[in-house]
Design a protein around this motif. Structure first.
Motif, PDB file in Angstrom:
ATOM      1  N   LEU A 276      44.206   4.511  -6.124  1.00 38.10           N
ATOM      2  CA  LEU A 276      43.540   4.899  -4.871  1.00 38.10           C
ATOM      3  C   LEU A 276      42.678   6.132  -5.088  1.00 38.10           C
ATOM      4  N   GLY A 277      41.492   6.163  -4.508  1.00 37.71           N
ATOM      5  CA  GLY A 277      40.599   7.325  -4.650  1.00 37.71           C
ATOM      6  C   GLY A 277      40.258   7.539  -6.111  1.00 37.71           C
ATOM      7  N   THR A 278      39.795   6.473  -6.743  1.00 45.26           N
ATOM      8  CA  THR A 278      39.637   6.434  -8.208  1.00 45.26           C
ATOM      9  C   THR A 278      38.480   7.283  -8.732  1.00 45.26           C
TER      10      THR A 278
ATOM     11  N   MET B 277      36.818   1.095  -0.678  1.00 39.37           N
ATOM     12  CA  MET B 277      37.880   0.923   0.323  1.00 39.37           C
ATOM     13  C   MET B 277      38.381   2.288   0.788  1.00 39.37           C
ATOM     14  N   ASP B 278      38.714   2.375   2.058  1.00 40.81           N
ATOM     15  CA  ASP B 278      39.295   3.592   2.623  1.00 40.81           C
ATOM     16  C   ASP B 278      40.812   3.563   2.422  1.00 40.81           C
ATOM     17  N   ASN B 279      41.357   4.619   1.849  1.00 40.90           N
ATOM     18  CA  ASN B 279      42.818   4.675   1.647  1.00 40.90           C
ATOM     19  C   ASN B 279      43.579   4.568   2.971  1.00 40.90           C
ATOM     20  N   LEU B 280      42.912   4.907   4.046  1.00 39.43           N
ATOM     21  CA  LEU B 280      43.585   4.890   5.345  1.00 39.43           C
ATOM     22  C   LEU B 280      43.473   3.516   6.018  1.00 39.43           C
TER      23      LEU B 280
ATOM     24  N   ASN C 103      30.648  11.337  -9.379  1.00 34.78           N
ATOM     25  CA  ASN C 103      31.650  11.137 -10.439  1.00 34.78           C
ATOM     26  C   ASN C 103      32.701  12.233 -10.362  1.00 34.78           C
ATOM     27  N   TRP C 104      33.766  12.062 -11.123  1.00 31.42           N
ATOM     28  CA  TRP C 104      34.807  13.097 -11.171  1.00 31.42           C
ATOM     29  C   TRP C 104      35.122  13.385 -12.638  1.00 31.42           C
ATOM     30  N   ASP C 105      34.038  13.687 -13.353  1.00 27.80           N
ATOM     31  CA  ASP C 105      34.105  13.864 -14.804  1.00 27.80           C
ATOM     32  C   ASP C 105      33.771  15.319 -15.130  1.00 27.80           C
TER      33      ASP C 105
ATOM     34  N   THR D 262      39.979   1.912  -6.304  1.00 30.63           N
ATOM     35  CA  THR D 262      39.234   1.881  -5.039  1.00 30.63           C
ATOM     36  C   THR D 262      38.819   3.290  -4.645  1.00 30.63           C
ATOM     37  N   ASP D 263      37.727   3.363  -3.912  1.00 34.44           N
ATOM     38  CA  ASP D 263      37.257   4.665  -3.442  1.00 34.44           C
ATOM     39  C   ASP D 263      36.412   4.465  -2.192  1.00 34.44           C
ATOM     40  N   ILE D 264      36.430   5.431  -1.305  1.00 43.71           N
ATOM     41  CA  ILE D 264      35.659   5.329  -0.060  1.00 43.71           C
ATOM     42  C   ILE D 264      34.156   5.518  -0.310  1.00 43.71           C
ATOM     43  N   SER D 265      33.831   6.151  -1.436  1.00 42.25           N
ATOM     44  CA  SER D 265      32.423   6.442  -1.735  1.00 42.25           C
ATOM     45  C   SER D 265      31.801   5.305  -2.550  1.00 42.25           C
TER      46      SER D 265
ATOM     47  N   MET E  63      35.759  14.397   7.577  1.00 42.34           N
ATOM     48  CA  MET E  63      35.726  13.220   6.701  1.00 42.34           C
ATOM     49  C   MET E  63      34.283  12.857   6.325  1.00 42.34           C
ATOM     50  N   GLU E  64      33.381  12.902   7.323  1.00 37.95           N
ATOM     51  CA  GLU E  64      31.954  12.637   7.076  1.00 37.95           C
ATOM     52  C   GLU E  64      31.431  13.544   5.977  1.00 37.95           C
TER      53      GLU E  64
ATOM     54  N   ALA F 234      47.945   7.535  -6.947  1.00 41.60           N
ATOM     55  CA  ALA F 234      47.029   8.290  -6.073  1.00 41.60           C
ATOM     56  C   ALA F 234      47.008   9.723  -6.581  1.00 41.60           C
ATOM     57  N   ARG F 235      45.913  10.100  -7.214  1.00 41.46           N
ATOM     58  CA  ARG F 235      45.829  11.451  -7.779  1.00 41.46           C
ATOM     59  C   ARG F 235      44.715  12.225  -7.080  1.00 41.46           C
ATOM     60  N   HIS F 236      45.108  13.301  -6.439  1.00 39.94           N
ATOM     61  CA  HIS F 236      44.146  14.177  -5.773  1.00 39.94           C
ATOM     62  C   HIS F 236      43.267  13.418  -4.785  1.00 39.94           C
ATOM     63  N   THR F 237      43.904  12.632  -3.944  1.00 42.31           N
ATOM     64  CA  THR F 237      43.180  11.912  -2.889  1.00 42.31           C
ATOM     65  C   THR F 237      44.117  11.783  -1.698  1.00 42.31           C
ATOM     66  N   CYS F 238      43.562  11.483  -0.533  1.00 43.75           N
ATOM     67  CA  CYS F 238      44.434  11.386   0.648  1.00 43.75           C
ATOM     68  C   CYS F 238      45.163  10.040   0.643  1.00 43.75           C
TER      69      CYS F 238
ATOM     70  N   GLU G  79      37.138   7.369 -14.019  1.00 43.70           N
ATOM     71  CA  GLU G  79      37.299   8.083 -15.301  1.00 43.70           C
ATOM     72  C   GLU G  79      38.736   8.018 -15.813  1.00 43.70           C
ATOM     73  N   LYS G  80      39.695   8.237 -14.905  1.00 46.54           N
ATOM     74  CA  LYS G  80      41.100   8.286 -15.340  1.00 46.54           C
ATOM     75  C   LYS G  80      41.603   6.884 -15.665  1.00 46.54           C
ATOM     76  N   VAL G  81      41.207   5.915 -14.848  1.00 41.33           N
ATOM     77  CA  VAL G  81      41.606   4.525 -15.108  1.00 41.33           C
ATOM     78  C   VAL G  81      41.173   4.118 -16.514  1.00 41.33           C
TER      79      VAL G  81
HETATM   80  C1  LIG Z   1      39.336  14.782  -6.193  1.00 50.76           C
HETATM   81  S1  LIG Z   1      38.652  13.177  -6.467  1.00 50.76           S
HETATM   82  C2  LIG Z   1      39.917  12.496  -7.515  1.00 50.76           C
HETATM   83  C3  LIG Z   1      39.444  11.301  -8.309  1.00 50.76           C
HETATM   84  C4  LIG Z   1      40.510  10.663  -9.193  1.00 50.76           C
HETATM   85  N1  LIG Z   1      41.642  10.188  -8.438  1.00 50.76           N
HETATM   86  C5  LIG Z   1      40.970  11.610 -10.267  1.00 50.76           C
HETATM   87  O1  LIG Z   1      42.147  11.988 -10.273  1.00 50.76           O
HETATM   88  O2  LIG Z   1      40.167  11.971 -11.121  1.00 50.76           O
HETATM   89  C6  LIG Z   1      39.005  12.444  -4.860  1.00 50.76           C
HETATM   90  C7  LIG Z   1      38.472  11.039  -4.682  1.00 50.76           C
HETATM   91  O3  LIG Z   1      39.075  10.486  -3.504  1.00 50.76           O
HETATM   92  C8  LIG Z   1      38.080   9.801  -2.771  1.00 50.76           C
HETATM   93  N2  LIG Z   1      38.485   9.742  -1.370  1.00 50.76           N
HETATM   94  C9  LIG Z   1      38.568  10.731  -0.459  1.00 50.76           C
HETATM   95  N3  LIG Z   1      38.994  10.272   0.719  1.00 50.76           N
HETATM   96  C10 LIG Z   1      39.203   8.936   0.569  1.00 50.76           C
HETATM   97  C11 LIG Z   1      39.646   7.898   1.428  1.00 50.76           C
HETATM   98  N4  LIG Z   1      39.964   8.126   2.703  1.00 50.76           N
HETATM   99  N5  LIG Z   1      39.748   6.659   0.936  1.00 50.76           N
HETATM  100  C12 LIG Z   1      39.421   6.398  -0.359  1.00 50.76           C
HETATM  101  N6  LIG Z   1      38.982   7.340  -1.228  1.00 50.76           N
HETATM  102  C13 LIG Z   1      38.882   8.601  -0.773  1.00 50.76           C
HETATM  103  C14 LIG Z   1      36.810  10.580  -3.008  1.00 50.76           C
HETATM  104  O4  LIG Z   1      35.631   9.831  -2.741  1.00 50.76           O
HETATM  105  C15 LIG Z   1      36.964  11.003  -4.471  1.00 50.76           C
HETATM  106  O5  LIG Z   1      36.379  10.083  -5.347  1.00 50.76           O
END
Ligand SMILES: C[S@@+](CC[C@H](N)C(=O)[O-])C[C@H]1O[C@@H](n2cnc3c(N)ncnc32)[C@H](O)[C@@H]1O
Length: 158
Positions: A48-50, A96-99, A13-15, A69-72, A1-2, A113-117, A54-56
């Motif tokens: 979640l994990g935004t 915010m942490d999704n967990l 970014n995720w662009d 929200t995003d952990i980063s 996770m670290e 929640a797209r491509h995030t945990c 970009e997508k929003v």
């Molecule tokens: C692959 S990117 C996807 C970004 C966006 N959802 C999209 O579809 O374009 C994954 C994102 O999830 C975030 N992420 C990973 N683990 C997370 C956690 N435990 N809590 C919140 N965000 C998290 C990452 O920092 C990253 O911005």
């Protein structure tokens, strides 16, 4: 996770608009089309994990409130920069942490929640009864947990 957090903080970014890429889909499901069809003006939506939002900013419908929200914290800084450039309203971003989701119970009509945990139990608490959860990129454990906890929630998995 670290290591993952380090990675996302570094890229910020995720662009992919500057990258020449080809995307192939194996289904004709379109998450954002479904989101736009189902959302109502009065809805509260959580992404979640935004990433950098970009997508929003590009695909989400105009509703009462969207929170990404995003952990980063670096991703969230980028999201606010993108938001300022977009001139859109009713959108907020938050680290915010999704967990460890810290919103009040039953606040959101839709959670994306797209491509995030994800941690289904956490989502269950903050999603309204009968709310909509849109998940893309679930892994094997998520599927099991989602089935267990989401019986009362409409679920679309992609
Ligand atoms: C692959 S990117 C996807 C970004 C966006 N959802 C999209 O579809 O374009 C994954 C994102 O999830 C975030 N992420 C990973 N683990 C997370 C956690 N435990 N809590 C919140 N965000 C998290 C990452 O920092 C990253 O911005």
């Amino acid at each position: 996770m670290e290591k993952e957090l380090e990675f996302y903080n570094k890229i910020k970014n995720w662009d992919f608009t500057d990258i020449k890429m080809y995307e192939e889909n194996f289904t004709d499901w379109d998450m954002y089309k479904i989101l736009n069809e189902k959302a109502k003006d009065s809805d509260y939506i959580l992404d979640l994990g935004t990433g950098g939002g970009e997508k929003v900013l590009k695909y989400f419908p105009k509703v009462e409130k969207i929170i990404g929200t995003d952990i980063s914290d670096e991703m969230i800084k980028t999201a606010y920069k993108n938001l300022r450039n977009s001139k859109k309203s009713n959108i907020e971003f938050k680290v915010m942490d999704n967990l460890n989701i810290d919103f009040q119970n039953n606040l959101f009509d839709i959670v994306v929640a797209r491509h995030t945990c994800i941690e289904p139990k956490q989502i269950y608490k903050i999603l309204k009864y009968g709310g909509l959860l849109l998940v893309r990129g679930v892994d094997k454990l998520d599927c099991w947990e989602l089935k267990k906890y989401m019986e009362e929630v409409r679920l679309i998995m992609m």
